[in-house]
Design a protein around this motif. Structure first.
Motif, short mmCIF file in Angstrom:
data_model
loop_
_atom_site.label_atom_id
_atom_site.label_comp_id
_atom_site.label_asym_id
_atom_site.label_seq_id
_atom_site.Cartn_x
_atom_site.Cartn_y
_atom_site.Cartn_z
N SER A 54 0.83 -1.20 0.00
CA SER A 54 0.00 0.00 0.00
C SER A 54 0.87 1.26 0.00
O SER A 54 0.62 2.19 -0.77
CB SER A 54 -0.92 0.01 1.23
N LEU A 55 1.88 1.29 0.85
CA LEU A 55 2.74 2.47 0.94
C LEU A 55 3.44 2.72 -0.38
O LEU A 55 3.48 3.86 -0.87
CB LEU A 55 3.76 2.29 2.07
N VAL A 56 4.01 1.68 -0.97
CA VAL A 56 4.75 1.87 -2.22
C VAL A 56 3.81 2.29 -3.35
O VAL A 56 4.15 3.13 -4.17
CB VAL A 56 5.52 0.58 -2.58
N ALA A 57 2.60 1.75 -3.37
CA ALA A 57 1.63 2.17 -4.38
C ALA A 57 1.28 3.64 -4.18
O ALA A 57 1.11 4.39 -5.15
CB ALA A 57 0.37 1.31 -4.29
N ALA A 58 1.18 4.08 -2.93
CA ALA A 58 0.85 5.48 -2.64
C ALA A 58 1.96 6.43 -3.06
O ALA A 58 1.71 7.61 -3.33
CB ALA A 58 0.55 5.65 -1.15
N LEU A 59 3.20 5.93 -3.12
CA LEU A 59 4.31 6.78 -3.53
C LEU A 59 4.22 7.17 -5.00
O LEU A 59 4.81 8.14 -5.43
CB LEU A 59 5.64 6.09 -3.26
N GLY A 60 3.44 6.39 -5.77
CA GLY A 60 3.12 6.78 -7.14
C GLY A 60 4.27 6.73 -8.12
O GLY A 60 4.35 7.57 -9.02
N VAL A 61 5.16 5.73 -8.00
CA VAL A 61 6.26 5.60 -8.95
C VAL A 61 5.79 4.77 -10.14
O VAL A 61 5.39 3.62 -9.95
CB VAL A 61 7.50 4.95 -8.30
N PRO A 62 5.81 5.30 -11.36
CA PRO A 62 5.32 4.56 -12.53
C PRO A 62 6.06 3.26 -12.76
O PRO A 62 7.28 3.17 -12.55
CB PRO A 62 5.56 5.54 -13.69
N GLY A 63 5.34 2.23 -13.17
CA GLY A 63 5.95 0.96 -13.55
C GLY A 63 6.16 -0.01 -12.42
O GLY A 63 6.58 -1.15 -12.65
N VAL A 64 5.88 0.39 -11.19
CA VAL A 64 6.09 -0.51 -10.06
C VAL A 64 4.76 -1.19 -9.71
O VAL A 64 3.76 -0.53 -9.51
CB VAL A 64 6.62 0.25 -8.83
#
Length: 337
Positions: free
Chosen positions: A262-272
């Motif tokens: 959830s945290l990494v998705a919230a960071l909004g880095v494309p392609g991850v």
């Protein structure tokens, strides 16, 4: 400042009195000390207007005009600040807080001409505010009094003049364009999903702490505190936002892995992503000390953390920025949160 002698003013405009400047936004006269006036470098052009009724200047000549800012327009800037504060994503997309404020202030100026500033509020969804920026920002910039002078002075514009009433300098053609843009924004808003507040008494998603979602449904959930960084025997109960619910589905269970997803998705880095594939970084994430928002608030003696305007907003900005940089470099994440 001189009003240019007895020159006839267009309907809706009048001459400034000594010690007054026109508000750079709405155009009304503002008593302003000269050291508080705002200065703009402008360019004269053939057929353009000239300051104070002075003799025409050659095309391309540079000179300075001074303007003030009235109390009403100053207050509208504060409204812009409130809207931007409620939409951190828009601030990130703008690149800098000052840029985001400038864009939203232009939208509010456009709405002010129509008497509809109350339509842009912090409660709107990100999509609705972005639509307003896309459809109304340029219109708001064009109707400002300062647009008559900078960067190139318009025909008939004179520094010694001002609007009799706010926005009275805006002509019929510009007002029609504003109404059309406003109508397109209303149509866009009608097709957007509404912002839905968290139904839980806590006011926030039990994982990321966000207080609202743009459409969709909140998912009721219950989890052992130890699974999400908490303590105690009693389960944590609450609701998950759509982002955290998707993270749980990807992880396959309510727990620490879902928190990290959830945290990494919230960071909004494309392609991850975390569903498998070449860019799947799920196995590289090690976030030490990451705890669910509900677990933080359930800790005895801990000061309550308020619900957030964006997912994981209760984590320090500096920490999230550092994590985002690691992800952009496809380094995975190993950090203390």
């Amino acid at each position: 400042m001189s009003g240019g002698g007895g020159a006839l003013r267009p309907l809706g405009l009048t001459s400034l009195k000594p010690g007054e400047y026109a508000c750079e936004r709405c155009g009304v006269a503002v008593p302003t000390p000269i050291d508080a006036a705002r200065e703009y470098q402008v360019i004269a052009k053939i057929g353009g207007g000239f300051p104070g009724g002075n003799a025409p200047r050659p095309s391309g000549a540079m000179y300075v005009v001074r303007m003030g800012l009235c109390e009403v327009c100053t207050a509208r800037d504060e409204s812009a600040r409130e809207v931007l504060k409620a939409h951190p994503r828009i601030q990130r997309l703008s690149g800098a807080e000052s840029t985001g404020l400038h864009r939203i202030a232009q939208v509010l100026d456009a709405l002010a001409v129509l008497g509809r500033t109350a339509d842009l509020t912090p409660a709107l969804s990100d999509q609705a505010v972005l639509a307003a920026i896309n459809l109304l920002m340029a219109e708001g910039s064009a109707v400002r009094w300062m647009a008559r002078f900078a960067p190139v002075i318009e025909a008939g514009a004179q520094e010694g003049s001002c609007a009799v009433e706010p926005w009275l300098h805006v002509d019929t053609t510009a007002r029609l364009g504003l109404r059309e843009a406003y109508g397109r924004w209303m149509l866009a808003r009608a097709g957007l999903r509404p912002r839905i507040p968290c139904p839980d008494p806590s006011g926030g998603c039990m994982f990321c702490g966000v207080s609202w979602i743009d459409g969709g449904e909140w998912r009721a959930a219950s989890v052992r505190p130890s699974s999400v960084g908490g303590f105690g025997p009693e389960p944590l109960r609450g609701h998950l936002c759509t982002l955290c619910a998707e993270a749980v589905d990807s992880a396959g269970a309510l727990g620490r892995t879902a928190l990290e997803f959830s945290l990494v998705a919230a960071l909004g880095v494309p392609g991850v992503k975390f569903t498998g594939g070449g860019d799947d970084l799920g196995g590289l994430i090690q976030l030490h000390g990451l705890r669910a928002w509900a677990a933080v608030n359930a800790q005895p003696g801990h000061r309550r953390v308020k619900p957030c305007a964006e997912p994981w907003g209760f984590i320090a900005d500096s920490t999230r920025d550092a994590l985002r940089e690691q992800l952009m470099g496809r380094e995975g994440l190993t950090a203390d949160v």
